[in-house]
Write a protein that holds these residues in place. Structure first.
Motif, short mmCIF file in Angstrom:
data_model
loop_
_atom_site.label_atom_id
_atom_site.label_comp_id
_atom_site.label_asym_id
_atom_site.label_seq_id
_atom_site.Cartn_x
_atom_site.Cartn_y
_atom_site.Cartn_z
N THR A 181 0.86 -1.18 0.00
CA THR A 181 0.00 0.00 0.00
C THR A 181 0.89 1.23 0.00
O THR A 181 1.79 1.34 0.84
CB THR A 181 -0.91 0.01 1.24
OG1 THR A 181 -1.69 -1.19 1.25
CG2 THR A 181 -1.83 1.21 1.24
N GLU A 226 1.05 5.57 -0.15
CA GLU A 226 0.39 6.87 -0.01
C GLU A 226 1.43 7.94 -0.35
O GLU A 226 1.94 8.63 0.53
CB GLU A 226 -0.12 7.05 1.43
CG GLU A 226 -1.22 6.10 1.84
CD GLU A 226 -2.54 6.39 1.17
OE1 GLU A 226 -2.77 7.54 0.74
OE2 GLU A 226 -3.35 5.45 1.08
N GLU A 237 -3.04 4.93 -2.85
CA GLU A 237 -4.07 5.83 -2.31
C GLU A 237 -5.42 5.14 -2.12
O GLU A 237 -6.45 5.58 -2.62
CB GLU A 237 -4.20 7.10 -3.15
CG GLU A 237 -2.94 7.94 -3.11
CD GLU A 237 -3.04 9.23 -3.88
OE1 GLU A 237 -3.93 9.39 -4.75
OE2 GLU A 237 -2.21 10.12 -3.59
N GLN A 238 -5.39 4.04 -1.39
CA GLN A 238 -6.60 3.34 -0.98
C GLN A 238 -7.54 3.02 -2.14
O GLN A 238 -8.72 3.32 -2.12
CB GLN A 238 -7.33 4.14 0.09
CG GLN A 238 -6.48 4.37 1.32
CD GLN A 238 -7.13 5.29 2.33
OE1 GLN A 238 -8.31 5.62 2.25
NE2 GLN A 238 -6.35 5.72 3.29
N GLN A 284 3.56 11.21 -1.47
CA GLN A 284 3.43 12.66 -1.36
C GLN A 284 4.50 13.27 -2.25
O GLN A 284 5.68 12.97 -2.06
CB GLN A 284 3.62 13.11 0.09
CG GLN A 284 2.53 12.64 1.03
CD GLN A 284 1.15 13.13 0.65
OE1 GLN A 284 0.99 14.28 0.21
NE2 GLN A 284 0.16 12.29 0.81
N SER A 308 0.76 13.45 -4.30
CA SER A 308 -0.12 12.47 -4.93
C SER A 308 0.15 12.41 -6.44
O SER A 308 0.40 13.45 -7.06
CB SER A 308 -1.57 12.91 -4.68
OG SER A 308 -2.48 12.01 -5.25
N ARG A 337 -7.23 4.09 -5.35
CA ARG A 337 -7.29 5.04 -6.47
C ARG A 337 -6.66 4.40 -7.71
O ARG A 337 -7.20 4.50 -8.81
CB ARG A 337 -6.57 6.33 -6.11
CG ARG A 337 -6.61 7.35 -7.23
CD ARG A 337 -5.96 8.64 -6.83
NE ARG A 337 -5.86 9.52 -7.99
CZ ARG A 337 -4.91 10.42 -8.15
NH1 ARG A 337 -4.00 10.60 -7.20
NH2 ARG A 337 -4.88 11.16 -9.24
#
Length: 90
Positions: A3, A5, A77-78, A7, A9, A80
């Protein structure tokens, strides 16, 4: 499953795919992208694979990836962007 996330995005699918490719290669070496999903555009590959799964809890791109040898799922991004990879043993 990995996973991420990141930065900042990713701006789009192309940026997300480059990030996922890099992560997959760092973990598995040479890889092949088997299937993927882009929630921003509601687009999947293989195209229309979810049409056969309308009443299923498992989306078509997931089923396709797993049933075609994918050993790594990268979720950015969960949900996306989601990518399934197969390690190439050369």
């Amino acid at each position: 499953m990995v996973t991420l996330e990141p930065q900042p995005s990713p701006q789009d699918y192309i940026a997300a795919m480059a990030l996922a490719d890099s992560e997959a290669e760092s973990r598995l070496g040479e890889v092949m992208l088997i299937s993927w999903y882009d929630r921003d555009r509601d687009y999947e590959s293989p195209q229309h694979s979810s049409e056969c799964h309308m009443d299923s809890a498992v989306p078509g791109y997931v089923d396709y990836g797993l049933n075609h040898g994918a050993t790594l799922k990268i979720d950015i991004e969960q949900g996306r962007f989601i990518f399934f990879y197969l390690a190439l043993d050369l």
